[in-house]
Scaffold this motif. Structure first.
Motif, short mmCIF file in Angstrom:
data_model
loop_
_atom_site.label_atom_id
_atom_site.label_comp_id
_atom_site.label_asym_id
_atom_site.label_seq_id
_atom_site.Cartn_x
_atom_site.Cartn_y
_atom_site.Cartn_z
N GLU A 142 57.31 39.97 40.70
CA GLU A 142 55.96 40.37 41.13
C GLU A 142 55.43 41.41 40.16
O GLU A 142 56.10 42.41 39.91
N GLU A 147 38.49 41.01 35.58
CA GLU A 147 39.45 41.36 36.63
C GLU A 147 39.42 40.32 37.76
O GLU A 147 40.47 39.91 38.25
N ASP A 148 38.23 39.89 38.16
CA ASP A 148 38.11 38.84 39.17
C ASP A 148 38.80 37.56 38.70
O ASP A 148 39.49 36.89 39.47
N LEU A 201 41.25 37.27 36.57
CA LEU A 201 42.71 37.45 36.61
C LEU A 201 43.26 37.29 38.02
O LEU A 201 44.36 36.77 38.21
N GLU A 202 42.48 37.73 39.01
CA GLU A 202 42.91 37.59 40.41
C GLU A 202 42.90 36.12 40.84
O GLU A 202 43.75 35.69 41.62
N GLU A 203 41.94 35.36 40.32
CA GLU A 203 41.77 33.96 40.74
C GLU A 203 42.59 32.98 39.91
O GLU A 203 43.03 31.95 40.40
N ASP A 263 45.70 32.11 38.15
CA ASP A 263 47.12 32.40 37.96
C ASP A 263 47.59 31.98 36.57
O ASP A 263 48.46 32.63 35.99
N PHE A 284 46.73 34.79 34.10
CA PHE A 284 47.59 35.95 34.35
C PHE A 284 49.01 35.66 33.86
O PHE A 284 49.62 36.47 33.16
#
Length: 93
Positions: free
Chosen positions: A47, A68-69, A71-73, A75, A78
Motif C-alpha cells: 500500500e 491528483e484526481d 492519480l486517484e482514479e 490505477d 499510479f
C-alpha cells in the motif's frame, strides 16, 4: 477516461527496514506547463502513500488538482509511477 502522456525525467527509490520503500519520480504531463514530483512511500511495498508537488516552481493549482484526481482514479498511471521508481531500486542493489 482520457489517456495522458507522461514523460519521466528521473526516478529513484531506496529501501531500509526502518523506513520501508521511499521513492520519487520527476515527470512532465502533456499539456501541463509545469513538471511534477511524486514522492512515494510504503512500509512493505503493498500500500502506497504519496505526495504530489510542482518540481521547479509553482504552477496552476487547477492542473495539480486535476492530476491528483487522475492519480486517484487511474490505477494504471499510479502503478506505472510506482513501477518506474521500483525499477531504480533493483538497479542499485
Amino acid at each position: 477516461m482520457k489517456v495522458i502522456n507522461v514523460n519521466v525525467l528521473e526516478a529513484t527509490m531506496t529501501y531500509s527496514k526502518e523506513d520501508g520503500y521511499v521513492g520519487k519520480v520527476h515527470f512532465g504531463v502533456e499539456g501541463h506547463k509545469n513538471e511534477y514530483e511524486i514522492a512515494l512511500h510504503s512500509k512493505r511495498g503493498k500500500e502506497w502513500g504519496y505526495g504530489l508537488f510542482f518540481l521547479h516552481e509553482s504552477g496552476k493549482e487547477e492542473e495539480l488538482l486535476a492530476l491528483e484526481d487522475l492519480l486517484e482514479e487511474d490505477d494504471e498511471l499510479f502503478d506505472f509511477l510506482i513501477e518506474t521508481a521500483k525499477e531504480k531500486l533493483e538497479k542499485q542493489e
